[in-house]
Design a protein around this motif. Structure first.
Motif, PDB file in Angstrom:
ATOM      1  N   GLY A 261       9.651   9.226   5.675  1.00  0.00           N
ATOM      2  CA  GLY A 261       8.580   8.845   4.765  1.00  0.00           C
ATOM      3  C   GLY A 261       7.611   7.863   5.386  1.00  0.00           C
ATOM      4  O   GLY A 261       6.384   7.983   5.226  1.00  0.00           O
ATOM      5  N   LEU A 262       8.145   6.878   6.119  1.00  0.00           N
ATOM      6  CA  LEU A 262       7.278   5.897   6.753  1.00  0.00           C
ATOM      7  C   LEU A 262       6.477   6.505   7.897  1.00  0.00           C
ATOM      8  O   LEU A 262       5.365   6.046   8.196  1.00  0.00           O
TER       9      LEU A 262
ATOM     10  N   VAL B  91      -0.621   5.122  -1.136  1.00  0.00           N
ATOM     11  CA  VAL B  91       0.306   6.248  -0.993  1.00  0.00           C
ATOM     12  C   VAL B  91       1.526   6.030  -1.871  1.00  0.00           C
ATOM     13  O   VAL B  91       2.194   4.987  -1.803  1.00  0.00           O
ATOM     14  N   GLN B  92       1.802   7.016  -2.684  1.00  0.00           N
ATOM     15  CA  GLN B  92       2.985   7.044  -3.538  1.00  0.00           C
ATOM     16  C   GLN B  92       3.789   8.273  -3.134  1.00  0.00           C
ATOM     17  O   GLN B  92       3.238   9.378  -3.055  1.00  0.00           O
ATOM     18  N   ALA B  93       5.090   8.105  -2.851  1.00  0.00           N
ATOM     19  CA  ALA B  93       5.871   9.213  -2.302  1.00  0.00           C
ATOM     20  C   ALA B  93       7.254   9.258  -2.923  1.00  0.00           C
ATOM     21  O   ALA B  93       7.762   8.262  -3.449  1.00  0.00           O
ATOM     22  N   MET B  94       7.859  10.422  -2.842  1.00  0.00           N
ATOM     23  CA  MET B  94       9.209  10.623  -3.351  1.00  0.00           C
ATOM     24  C   MET B  94       9.912  11.689  -2.530  1.00  0.00           C
ATOM     25  O   MET B  94       9.310  12.705  -2.173  1.00  0.00           O
ATOM     26  N   ALA B  95      11.182  11.452  -2.230  1.00  0.00           N
ATOM     27  CA  ALA B  95      12.041  12.430  -1.561  1.00  0.00           C
ATOM     28  C   ALA B  95      13.274  12.637  -2.409  1.00  0.00           C
ATOM     29  O   ALA B  95      13.940  11.669  -2.789  1.00  0.00           O
TER      30      ALA B  95
ATOM     31  N   SER C  63       0.809  -1.229   0.000  1.00  0.00           N
ATOM     32  CA  SER C  63       0.000   0.000   0.000  1.00  0.00           C
ATOM     33  C   SER C  63       0.837   1.271   0.000  1.00  0.00           C
ATOM     34  O   SER C  63       0.280   2.376   0.054  1.00  0.00           O
ATOM     35  N   VAL C  64       2.163   1.132  -0.057  1.00  0.00           N
ATOM     36  CA  VAL C  64       3.051   2.294  -0.023  1.00  0.00           C
ATOM     37  C   VAL C  64       4.234   2.069  -0.957  1.00  0.00           C
ATOM     38  O   VAL C  64       4.848   0.991  -0.934  1.00  0.00           O
ATOM     39  N   GLU C  65       4.515   3.049  -1.779  1.00  0.00           N
ATOM     40  CA  GLU C  65       5.787   3.043  -2.502  1.00  0.00           C
ATOM     41  C   GLU C  65       6.494   4.365  -2.224  1.00  0.00           C
ATOM     42  O   GLU C  65       5.886   5.435  -2.301  1.00  0.00           O
TER      43      GLU C  65
END
Length: 941
Positions: free
Chosen positions: A712-713, A695-699, A526-528
């Motif tokens: 992020g987590l 949830v899709q995220a990028m840093a 459910s998270v990348e």
């Protein structure tokens, strides 16, 4: 404006400023009079050389070995304030004419074609006191581009044939701006200022004002050029990867020919406003539904005080949006949803200090109390606000910004630096916007002395104004009244000055971290979470993106409107609390899209996680108040209702996007849904939306894998997503069918426009490459034929215009006086002639255009934000590939003329999707018309 394709001082933390080393080479008959070293950011590794030629031309050279493109700009110390009384708009008209042929390059399209063929862009603008010309280009083509550019200022032709044609183009530009509220309100405001001041005159030009007389219009142009254009009042900036010596050799001989006419900038002694005009109130009718009040005070031009910035100090206090601010108090009453403060209309000696407030309809009923509250805050500043710590805090933030300054686009930098050369000493050309030498309370009091009720011009604009008279050129109804005594009114309670900023970063160490492409550091059901460590920009900043995705977002127009309400609410509800963070370099925004809401965070690594966690906590558990809901709903309603009043070319492209991308809903459908929504609906929707998320995220930036994973987590776990990627509907570009409908935007504009869109057969790299090169090939000739030669309109563009990874070619003409049928006919005639050019295309003719497209694709990102946005957008594709841009450039490099010819023939056999409009057309029901469109395939068998 030509259509084609503005802080030296001490370091508060003890950091020493350094001067860049400048190598100097002696030349025989050297035309260089002097060389100066500009102050540069410690984060700026480029080499600078500022010099003045014997003819008086000031030049700034910037050598950037890492630059993928070169750029140049020339600023001339002349603008519309210098127009002859009998010929308003002449300076602007002259700007247009310089592009249309010179002694060595007489063809009207010689400059434009060369720039376009070598991957560049160009433009120019005429301001009140300056005219600015600029371009960018492939570095190898810079010498030849400077050949052409320099002749503008040495020997323009002023071809009689094009004088009349371009006069029509200027008139078309004027006609295209007739319904722009900004222009209309500004012209009415000029009626309230000193009529003897040159900046209050009509500046664009029209068929009525650009006429001959005893002397022809061409003779007037030449007279104006020779009276106002000379090396002494010109300032050139050139940026490129070449060495300083090489750049200097490029400009010395070419620009040494500019004549020294002994000119100086014409000073404006006439006051911008006198006691005879003030105090006064002005009411102006707007065409949009927006309401605004502006409080204007005459002050000295703050350009004279750029080293200490007293006006900026006051703007920071009056424009503050945090707790206790004027805006916070107005928002609490439901009277306003935006405020800004700063200076405008500077002429070198005089200016206006403006406090502008975006009003709600209720706020428009309380102008006297809003005014009383403003003066209450101004008095509070006089009594309590002149404190050295406040100045030092601003200076510290400026110091941080300058220390970690990022480069930006070369073409934008060249234009800005050239203009800055005209207004500050050479050595301060980079440092001037950041320079704060020391707190000068006496000078700030001088500015405050002018900010009184007796010196006030209050300007209200809104759709409810009737108006006793009409402005002469933009037809704005207005009423202007002198005020003997302002009505008595009480100020709002709760006003105070900002306290010390708790968000200023302390840990500014840049860690040695690097990577080529983002890596997946969390890949859970459910998270990348993607991460790219980066120190290339020399800044301890991090860019975060969190996409909160839900299949419910686009299930209906109602849900789409609720998603936008939710995104607007989280931003609105945190505005006052986090405004100090924004001042300290920590920014946050939330925006809705077809698959959910994206939270964006940009700022220093230090203290950023605190902001991120606070935002998510507010999103989950914050009180959605009736007041905040009402503000956001009003703002969205205004935005969507004003859509029909937007510039027509923007509406054309919006209609195209609504037709060819799913899932999405039109603004009219969301507006209809919005009207019935209340605060309980939003509270319920928040629970539903947050209950089913992927949830899709990028840093991206200066943080380690470990820190990125931990921070992020924290956010992902707080959101507790439970959907999987396959539960989220993909973004799908649609294919144009064999018999496409013609689309009409919902507009209130009076112009006519035609947008013709040719789509590639599939989404393959090969199709993208071919259409990108065709777009470059058609760009300049389309403009030259339909804009310069046939004068169909002011806004004329053609070029590659993909929708996500679906390739397409867009051609647009907007005209104030040519009908849509005629525009379409002339488009088709052009395409028939272009068929012949494409049929004869060979590899040698293709080469520069292919190289231009490839070079543009391979350009390095100029800032951390630019890099992050590009990488983040990659995740929107059906098959994300962070190497996609390089692969596309490789595919472009492999193209031959035969492949491009075949691609063009296939395009011409396909049916275009046409969007057209004139004042008689009925808006299309676009969702119904495109309901049967199917996704464009990835490849064709």
């Amino acid at each position: 404006m030509l259509s084609s394709r503005p802080r030296a001082g001490r370091w508060l933390l003890g950091m020493c400023l350094f001067l860049l080393a400048v190598s100097q080479t002696a030349y025989a008959s050297d035309p260089v009079a002097k060389v100066v070293d500009p102050i540069a950011s410690p984060n700026d590794s480029r080499d600078y050389r500022a010099l003045t030629l014997d003819n008086g031309l000031e030049i700034l050279l910037v050598s950037d070995p890492e630059a993928d493109e070169a750029a140049a700009a020339m600023n001339v110390d002349v603008g519309s304030s210098d127009d002859p009384d009998a010929t308003p708009g002449l300076a602007h008209f002259l700007e247009h004419m310089l592009f249309l042929g010179t002694d060595r390059y007489p063809e009207a399209d010689a400059y434009q074609n060369f720039i376009s063929a070598h991957g560049g862009d160009h433009n120019a603008f005429t301001a009140s006191r300056d005219t600015n010309y600029y371009f960018d280009i492939e570095p190898t083509a810079l010498p030849e581009a400077l050949d052409r550019f320099s002749r503008f200022f040495v020997a323009p032709r002023f071809n009689p044939e094009y004088v009349e044609r371009e006069r029509n183009a200027v008139h078309s530009e004027y006609q295209a701006r007739l319904r722009d509220d900004g222009r209309r309100i500004n012209e009415a405001t000029d009626r309230a200022l000193n009529p003897e001041h040159p900046a209050t005159r009509f500046a664009v030009g029209s068929l009525e004002t650009l006429q001959g007389g005893e002397r022809s219009l061409r003779e007037k142009l030449i007279d104006f050029y020779e009276s106002h254009y000379g090396a002494n009042v010109m300032h050139l900036t050139v940026i490129g990867p070449q060495s300083l010596d090489t750049l200097e050799s490029m400009v010395r001989d070419r620009f040494a020919e500019i004549p020294d006419r002994g000119l100086t900038r014409t000073p404006i002694e006439t006051p911008l406003v006198t006691d005879a005009e003030l105090p006064a109130r002005l009411a102006v009718k707007s065409l949009s539904r927006d309401r605004e009040v502006r409080f204007l005070f005459p002050i000295p031009d703050p350009q004279q005080d750029y080293r200490t910035k007293p006006a900026e100090y006051l703007a920071n206090l009056l424009g503050h949006e945090g707790e206790g601010s004027l805006l916070a108090a107005l928002r609490r009453e439901g009277w306003a949803d935006g405020l800004s403060a700063g200076t405008t209309n500077g002429d070198g000696r005089h200016a206006l200090f403006a406090v502008s407030i975006s009003l709600t309809p209720e706020g428009a009923k309380h102008l006297s109390r809003i005014q009383a509250s403003l003066f209450d805050q101004i008095e509070r500043i006089r009594e309590q606000g002149l404190q050295a710590w406040r100045y030092d805090e601003q200076a510290r933030l400026n110091e941080q910004a300058f220390r970690f300054q990022q480069r930006g686009e070369p073409i934008e930098q060249a234009s800005q630096l050239a203009m800055r050369l005209a207004h500050v000493p050479l050595e301060d050309v980079q440092y001037a916007p950041y320079r704060m030498d020391g707190f000068d309370a006496a000078r700030i009091r001088d500015y405050l002395a002018d900010m009184t009720p007796a010196h006030l011009l209050r300007v209200y604009s809104g759709p409810d104004v009737e108006g006793e008279t009409t402005s002469p050129y933009f037809d704005a109804p207005y009423t202007l009244s002198r005020v003997e005594t302002w009505p008595e009114a009480s100020a709002l309670d709760g006003l105070e000055l900002p306290s010390r900023n708790p968000f200023i970063a302390e840990d500014l160490e840049v860690h040695a971290l690097s990577g080529d492409r983002p890596q997946a550091i969390v890949d859970a059901p459910s998270v990348e979470l993607w991460h790219l460590a980066n120190d290339r920009f020399g800044t301890p900043r991090v860019e975060w993106r969190f996409s909160l995705q839900s299949p419910d977002t686009s299930a209906s127009a109602r849900n789409a409107a609720l998603t936008r309400l939710l995104a607007g609410w989280i931003t609105d509800s945190l505005n006052a609390r986090f405004y100090p963070a924004r001042l300290a370099g920590q920014s946050f925004d939330a925006y809705a899209h077809a698959r959910g809401i994206t939270l964006t965070f940009s700022g220093w690594r230090d203290r950023q996680s605190r902001l991120m966690n606070d935002v998510v906590e507010r999103l989950k558990r914050g009180d959605i108040s009736e007041a905040s809901f009402s503000r956001v709903k009003y703002r969205l309603s205004q935005q969507w209702r004003n859509a029909a009043q937007a510039p027509l070319h923007q509406q054309m492209y919006r209609s195209l996007g609504e037709a060819l991308l799913r899932p999405q809903w039109s603004t009219s459908a969301m507006l209809d849904a919005l009207s019935s929504l209340d605060v309980e609906d939003l509270r319920d929707y928040r629970a539903t939306f947050l209950g089913d998320l992927y949830v899709q995220a990028m840093a991206v930036g200066n943080l380690s894998d470990e820190l990125a994973r931990r921070e992020g987590l924290q956010i992902a776990n707080a959101l507790a997503p439970r959907l999987h990627a396959e539960d989220i509907p993909p973004l799908a570009p649609l294919a144009i069918p064999e018999t496409p409908p013609t689309l009409h935007p919902r507009s209130t504009r009076n112009d006519a426009a035609v947008l013709r869109y040719l789509q590639g057969p599939d989404r393959s790299l090969e199709s993208q490459a071919r259409l990108a090169v065709i777009g470059k090939l058609i760009e300049a000739p389309f403009y030259t034929r339909l804009r310069t030669e046939e004068q169909l309109g002011y806004i004329v563009t053609a070029g590659y215009s993909p929708i996500l990874d679906a390739p397409g070619l867009a051609m647009l003409v907007q005209s104030p006086d040519t009908g849509k049928q005629r525009i379409a006919q002339r488009m088709e005639a052009f395409l028939e002639d272009f068929d012949a050019r494409m049929a004869s295309l060979d590899d040698s003719a293709l080469a520069p255009y292919r190289a231009a497209v490839s070079s543009r694709l391979r350009e390095r990102d100029n800032s951390l934000g630019e890099l992050t946005d590009r990488l983040w957008q990659t995740l929107a594709f059906a098959e994300p590939d962070f190497a996609r841009r390089d692969k596309l450039a490789d595919t472009v490099d492999a193209l031959d003329a035969e492949a491009v010819r075949q691609a063009w023939q296939r395009l011409r056999r396909s049916q275009p999707l046409t969007v057209n409009y004139d004042a008689r057309t009925t808006a299309s029901d676009i969702p119904s018309l495109v309901d049967t469109f199917r996704p464009l395939p990835a490849t064709r068998d």
